[in-house]
Design an enzyme around this catalytic site. Sequence first.
Site, short mmCIF file in Angstrom:
data_model
loop_
_atom_site.label_atom_id
_atom_site.label_comp_id
_atom_site.label_asym_id
_atom_site.label_seq_id
_atom_site.Cartn_x
_atom_site.Cartn_y
_atom_site.Cartn_z
N ASP A 90 0.79 -1.10 0.09
CA ASP A 90 0.19 -0.10 0.10
C ASP A 90 0.95 1.38 0.18
O ASP A 90 0.83 2.12 0.93
CB ASP A 90 -0.89 0.11 1.20
CG ASP A 90 -2.01 -1.25 1.05
OD1 ASP A 90 -2.57 -1.47 -0.23
OD2 ASP A 90 -2.49 -1.83 2.00
N LYS B 190 0.74 -7.69 -3.16
CA LYS B 190 -0.50 -7.17 -3.71
C LYS B 190 -0.41 -5.78 -4.01
O LYS B 190 0.08 -4.96 -3.14
CB LYS B 190 -1.71 -7.32 -2.44
CG LYS B 190 -2.68 -6.78 -2.84
CD LYS B 190 -3.85 -6.90 -1.75
CE LYS B 190 -4.01 -6.13 -0.71
NZ LYS B 190 -4.67 -4.87 -1.05
N ASP C 286 -5.21 -6.15 -7.03
CA ASP C 286 -6.44 -5.90 -6.16
C ASP C 286 -7.09 -4.56 -6.80
O ASP C 286 -7.04 -3.67 -6.05
CB ASP C 286 -5.98 -5.80 -4.87
CG ASP C 286 -7.15 -5.45 -3.69
OD1 ASP C 286 -8.42 -5.98 -4.04
OD2 ASP C 286 -6.84 -5.22 -2.83
N THR D 275 -15.03 -5.68 4.44
CA THR D 275 -14.95 -5.85 5.78
C THR D 275 -15.36 -4.35 6.56
O THR D 275 -15.78 -4.56 7.78
CB THR D 275 -13.61 -6.34 6.52
OG1 THR D 275 -12.79 -5.51 5.63
CG2 THR D 275 -13.47 -7.78 6.19
N LYS E 294 -10.57 -4.66 -7.69
CA LYS E 294 -11.69 -4.90 -7.36
C LYS E 294 -12.87 -4.31 -8.47
O LYS E 294 -13.54 -3.54 -8.10
CB LYS E 294 -12.15 -4.28 -6.23
CG LYS E 294 -11.23 -4.72 -4.92
CD LYS E 294 -12.01 -3.97 -3.52
CE LYS E 294 -11.23 -4.69 -2.32
NZ LYS E 294 -9.67 -4.04 -2.22
N LEU E 295 -12.66 -4.89 -9.82
CA LEU E 295 -13.41 -4.72 -10.60
C LEU E 295 -15.03 -4.86 -10.31
O LEU E 295 -15.68 -5.62 -10.01
CB LEU E 295 -13.33 -5.08 -11.92
CG LEU E 295 -12.19 -4.79 -12.66
CD1 LEU E 295 -10.92 -4.64 -12.20
CD2 LEU E 295 -11.94 -5.44 -14.20
N HIS E 296 -15.97 -3.69 -10.88
CA HIS E 296 -17.41 -3.81 -10.68
C HIS E 296 -17.89 -3.03 -11.76
O HIS E 296 -17.91 -1.74 -11.77
CB HIS E 296 -17.79 -3.34 -9.32
CG HIS E 296 -19.06 -3.53 -8.90
ND1 HIS E 296 -19.47 -3.11 -7.80
CD2 HIS E 296 -20.10 -3.98 -9.56
CE1 HIS E 296 -21.00 -3.59 -7.75
NE2 HIS E 296 -21.49 -3.92 -8.71
N ASP E 297 -18.35 -3.48 -12.91
CA ASP E 297 -18.87 -2.75 -13.97
C ASP E 297 -19.77 -3.70 -14.73
O ASP E 297 -20.04 -4.70 -14.42
CB ASP E 297 -17.77 -2.16 -14.68
CG ASP E 297 -18.21 -0.71 -15.59
OD1 ASP E 297 -19.58 -0.76 -16.07
OD2 ASP E 297 -17.22 0.21 -15.61
N ILE E 298 -20.38 -3.11 -16.00
CA ILE E 298 -21.17 -4.07 -16.77
C ILE E 298 -20.28 -5.22 -17.32
O ILE E 298 -19.00 -5.03 -17.62
CB ILE E 298 -21.87 -3.06 -17.78
CG1 ILE E 298 -20.63 -2.59 -18.68
CG2 ILE E 298 -22.90 -2.23 -17.50
CD1 ILE E 298 -21.63 -1.88 -20.06
N ARG F 256 0.50 -3.74 6.93
CA ARG F 256 1.17 -2.79 7.98
C ARG F 256 1.97 -3.73 8.82
O ARG F 256 3.31 -3.44 9.40
CB ARG F 256 0.45 -1.88 8.63
CG ARG F 256 -0.06 -0.47 7.85
CD ARG F 256 -1.33 0.43 8.46
NE ARG F 256 -2.48 -0.57 8.12
CZ ARG F 256 -3.58 -0.30 8.64
NH1 ARG F 256 -3.67 0.79 9.10
NH2 ARG F 256 -4.71 -1.01 8.33
O1 C5P Z 1 -2.29 -3.06 6.67
P1 C5P Z 1 -3.10 -4.07 6.90
O2 C5P Z 1 -2.62 -5.40 6.99
O3 C5P Z 1 -4.45 -3.85 7.60
O4 C5P Z 1 -3.59 -4.20 5.12
C1 C5P Z 1 -4.61 -5.06 4.82
C2 C5P Z 1 -4.72 -4.93 3.08
O5 C5P Z 1 -6.05 -5.71 2.96
C3 C5P Z 1 -4.88 -3.49 2.73
O6 C5P Z 1 -4.30 -3.33 1.31
C4 C5P Z 1 -6.43 -3.36 2.62
O7 C5P Z 1 -6.77 -2.87 1.72
C5 C5P Z 1 -6.94 -5.01 2.36
N1 C5P Z 1 -7.99 -5.39 2.40
C6 C5P Z 1 -8.53 -5.31 3.64
N2 C5P Z 1 -10.23 -5.94 3.95
C7 C5P Z 1 -10.77 -6.10 3.08
C8 C5P Z 1 -10.10 -6.30 1.79
C9 C5P Z 1 -8.96 -5.77 1.40
O8 C5P Z 1 -7.99 -5.26 4.86
N3 C5P Z 1 -12.03 -6.79 3.18
#
Ligand code: C5P
Length: 237
Positions: free
Chosen positions: A10, A34, A61, A121, A63-67, A213
Site C-alpha cells: 500500500d 498485492k 487488487d 469488511t 476490485k472490478l465492478h462494472d457491466i 502494515r
Molecule cells: O495494513 P493491513 O494489514 O491492515 O492491510 C490489509 C490490506 O488488505 C490492505 O491493502 C487492505 O486494503 C486490504 N483489505 C482489507 N480488508 C478487505 C479487503 C482488502 O484489509 N476486506
Amino acid sequence: MNKDVIIACDFSSARETFDFLAGFEQDARKPFLKIGMELYYAEGPEMVRQLKRMGHRIFLDLKLHDIPNTVRRTMRVLSGLDIDMCNVHAAGTIEMMLAALEGLTRPDGTRPLLIAVTQLTSTSEERMQQELLVDASIEEAIAHYARNAHEAGLDGVVCSPLEAQLVKAACGPEFLAVTPGIRFADAAADDQVRITTPARAREIGSDYIVVGRPITAAADSHAAWLRCLTDFCPETL
Ligand code: C5P
C-alpha cells in the site's frame, strides 16, 4: 495448492515500493505482493511488469465492478500483464463474474486466479441492511455472495479470516479464502476490526493471508515477513 503470505504494497509510488523491496533482495524467495488501486493508479501497468520481471507473484487488487462487457474487456488487458491473481466484486452478479473469467482466460487456456469480494469488511451489518437494502445477516450475505462466485467458476473470495470457515462450508474446501485482517498477537490492531494472527488464520483454514502494515511498517520488514511465513506456512520454508 501452497499456502502463502501476500504482502499488501500500500504505497503511493514506485520509489517507495522499491525502497521497501530492497530489504528483501538478499532472499532467494521473492515475496508474493498485492498491488492495490493506490499504487496501480499512481504508476500504471509498468509497475506490475517491473515487479514480475523481478520474480514476484502479483495479486492485482483492483476490485472490478462494472457491466459484464467492460469487465470482460478489462480482464483481457490485465491477463496480458501476466498477473497471478485479481478480483471483482461479487455484487456485480454471476453474469459479470462469468464475463470476468472469460476475459481473463488466455488463448492457451491458462489464467490468473480470480477471486471475489463479498461484503467489504468495512461494511457493517446495519449499513448493509439500511443503505444497501440487503435484508439478511452479514454472514448470510457473505455466504450467498461466495456461493454466487463459486457458481460462476471463480477460485475463491477475499474475506475476514474469521469468515473462512463459513466460506468453506458454503463452497467446499478447495474454494480459496484470501484473508486480510492479520495482526501479530503482540501488535496494534490499527483500523482493522475482525483480526487474527497468522497462526490462527492457518488453523481456521485461510489459503492466503494478506498482510500490510505488520510487515510494511515493521522496523525489520524482512524479519516480519519471515515470522508470518513461519507461523502461517512453515512447510513452504
Ligand atoms: O495494513 P493491513 O494489514 O491492515 O492491510 C490489509 C490490506 O488488505 C490492505 O491493502 C487492505 O486494503 C486490504 N483489505 C482489507 N480488508 C478487505 C479487503 C482488502 O484489509 N476486506
